[in-house]
Design a protein around this motif. Sequence first.
Motif, PDB file in Angstrom:
ATOM      1  N   LEU A  66       0.886  -1.169   0.000  1.00 41.33           N
ATOM      2  CA  LEU A  66       0.000   0.000   0.000  1.00 41.33           C
ATOM      3  C   LEU A  66       0.920   1.214   0.000  1.00 41.33           C
ATOM      4  N   LEU A  67       0.619   2.198  -0.829  1.00 38.82           N
ATOM      5  CA  LEU A  67       1.441   3.412  -0.896  1.00 38.82           C
ATOM      6  C   LEU A  67       0.589   4.625  -0.579  1.00 38.82           C
ATOM      7  N   PHE A  68       1.162   5.531   0.229  1.00 35.82           N
ATOM      8  CA  PHE A  68       0.515   6.824   0.486  1.00 35.82           C
ATOM      9  C   PHE A  68       1.306   7.909  -0.216  1.00 35.82           C
ATOM     10  N   ASN A 126      -1.103  14.368  -2.803  1.00 30.91           N
ATOM     11  CA  ASN A 126      -2.556  14.512  -2.971  1.00 30.91           C
ATOM     12  C   ASN A 126      -3.339  13.726  -1.916  1.00 30.91           C
ATOM     13  N   GLY A 127      -2.640  13.257  -0.879  1.00 30.94           N
ATOM     14  CA  GLY A 127      -3.319  12.536   0.201  1.00 30.94           C
ATOM     15  C   GLY A 127      -3.967  11.241  -0.255  1.00 30.94           C
ATOM     16  N   PHE A 128      -3.362  10.597  -1.245  1.00 33.12           N
ATOM     17  CA  PHE A 128      -3.983   9.436  -1.907  1.00 33.12           C
ATOM     18  C   PHE A 128      -3.314   8.139  -1.467  1.00 33.12           C
ATOM     19  N   TYR A 129      -4.136   7.161  -1.079  1.00 33.87           N
ATOM     20  CA  TYR A 129      -3.657   5.811  -0.773  1.00 33.87           C
ATOM     21  C   TYR A 129      -3.978   4.904  -1.951  1.00 33.87           C
ATOM     22  N   ILE A 130      -3.027   4.062  -2.334  1.00 31.21           N
ATOM     23  CA  ILE A 130      -3.284   3.101  -3.413  1.00 31.21           C
ATOM     24  C   ILE A 130      -2.654   1.752  -3.065  1.00 31.21           C
ATOM     25  N   ALA A 131      -3.456   0.709  -3.192  1.00 35.29           N
ATOM     26  CA  ALA A 131      -3.015  -0.664  -2.913  1.00 35.29           C
ATOM     27  C   ALA A 131      -2.947  -1.451  -4.210  1.00 35.29           C
ATOM     28  N   GLN A 132      -2.505  -2.685  -4.127  1.00 37.63           N
ATOM     29  CA  GLN A 132      -2.276  -3.630  -5.230  1.00 37.63           C
ATOM     30  C   GLN A 132      -0.984  -3.249  -5.962  1.00 37.63           C
TER      31      GLN A 132
END
Lengths: 239, 239
Positions: free
Chosen positions: B58-60, B64-70
């Motif tokens: 998971l990356l933050f 832009n305050g965005f979390y993205i997984a996979q």
Amino acid sequence: MSEPYNLFYWPLPFRGQLIRYVLAHVGAVWHEAEFSDIGAIKEQPVHDQPTPFMAPPLLFDPDNGFYIAQMNAVLIYLAEKHQLMPASATKRALTQKILGDINDVLDEVTLFGGRSMWEEGSWKPFVTQRLPRWLQIFERTATDHGATLEAGTMLGTDDLGLTDLATAALWFSMMDNLPALTPVISHHAPVVAALSRRVAKQPAIAALIAEQKANWGDLYCGGQIEQSIRKMVDEFGVD
Amino acid sequence: MSEPYNLFYWPLPFRGQLIRYVLAHVGAVWHEAEFSDIGAIKEQPVHDQPTPFMAPPLLFDPDNGFYIAQMNAVLIYLAEKHQLMPASATKRALTQKILGDINDVLDEVTLFGGRSMWEEGSWKPFVTQRLPRWLQIFERTATDHGATLEAGTMLGTDDLGLTDLATAALWFSMMDNLPALTPVISHHAPVVAALSRRVAKQPAIAALIAEQKANWGDLYCGGQIEQSIRKMVDEFGVD
């Protein structure tokens, strides 16, 4: 009129279904490769394959003579070509993330392509814990983006996009062909279940499903692993 | 200067390594989340997670305050942001396809996250048939696009792109941390092995690897499944 796409995938829903939903939705014409041709192209030496790849799905696009394998690569390729990707960078990233989740769910429900068979000890935690958690993940994504039981999309886009088509192909196929799982899906992800039903009622997709039902009945993923899923449902249910 | 990215992944290479190669290559600064924080965010109720997701990476992104997984979604997000995607639609699609292949190889070498352990009967066909076929697929892709033992990229782009970084992170990490597999990789995919070594020698990536070696040694995927791989290599070799 373009020549038809050629889809190399076995005659069953599963990973091929997501690609078919997209093709049907954009009004594309496609040919389903012969069963014997699918095996032949998969088993060729890598050097002789039209494109180096491990396993179906594989799509041929006659417009540019391009072969593309890997379910999610095929989906993104079609979505870029047919304007089904969101405009915003973060929603494009979430589309990718949800496709990754879908691929994981398809792996998990089939125990990774039937590498082992379901038993009571693996089935019960799957249907009571793991599958519910996946469903909660989809449900929160949909509701965070404003979807309701009556309307909306997975990422809050005005029109149906790749994420909606792929999500519906995953969950509607499961509800439709393995109906014993419907209560689990509807309980943990009511908004996603409703969205999936709305997508499946779109005329082009409804026609696709009707044709598949006529030809294949309730076939889901095929093989011994489908028998194993149905045995678990019959013997142990879903709770 | 931007705030650092926050990467939630266990302190080992494996799926995190592809993301780290990209971050290092673009000169990004990132923080590796504390071990306890990774477990905590993964185990939270879906409703309480900062973004609904199943498992690291998971990356933050603080920009832009965005979390993205996979893994693959994180990679594509970073590649779009930092201009590491090819310009052509077909090469973008092949990038996606190769990421799918990489994810499959990582699954297969660990028997899907250690769901079972390697035995002689599964290990031998893996190292003598399945892994070689994967390597031939990568090799043909590279050579079809003009790569040689001395130069070139996976898709024939002038500069290193996401495909090169991800491919190198997969195969160089395997050669470097499980060196018994190097002969298999070099035999079936000499051009890809050479490209992977060239990428790993880029100063930012070389510095990353040196730091990891100092902290983690030869750790590859961790857990019982890493012990199982090492046991197979010791007992049965690779041919």
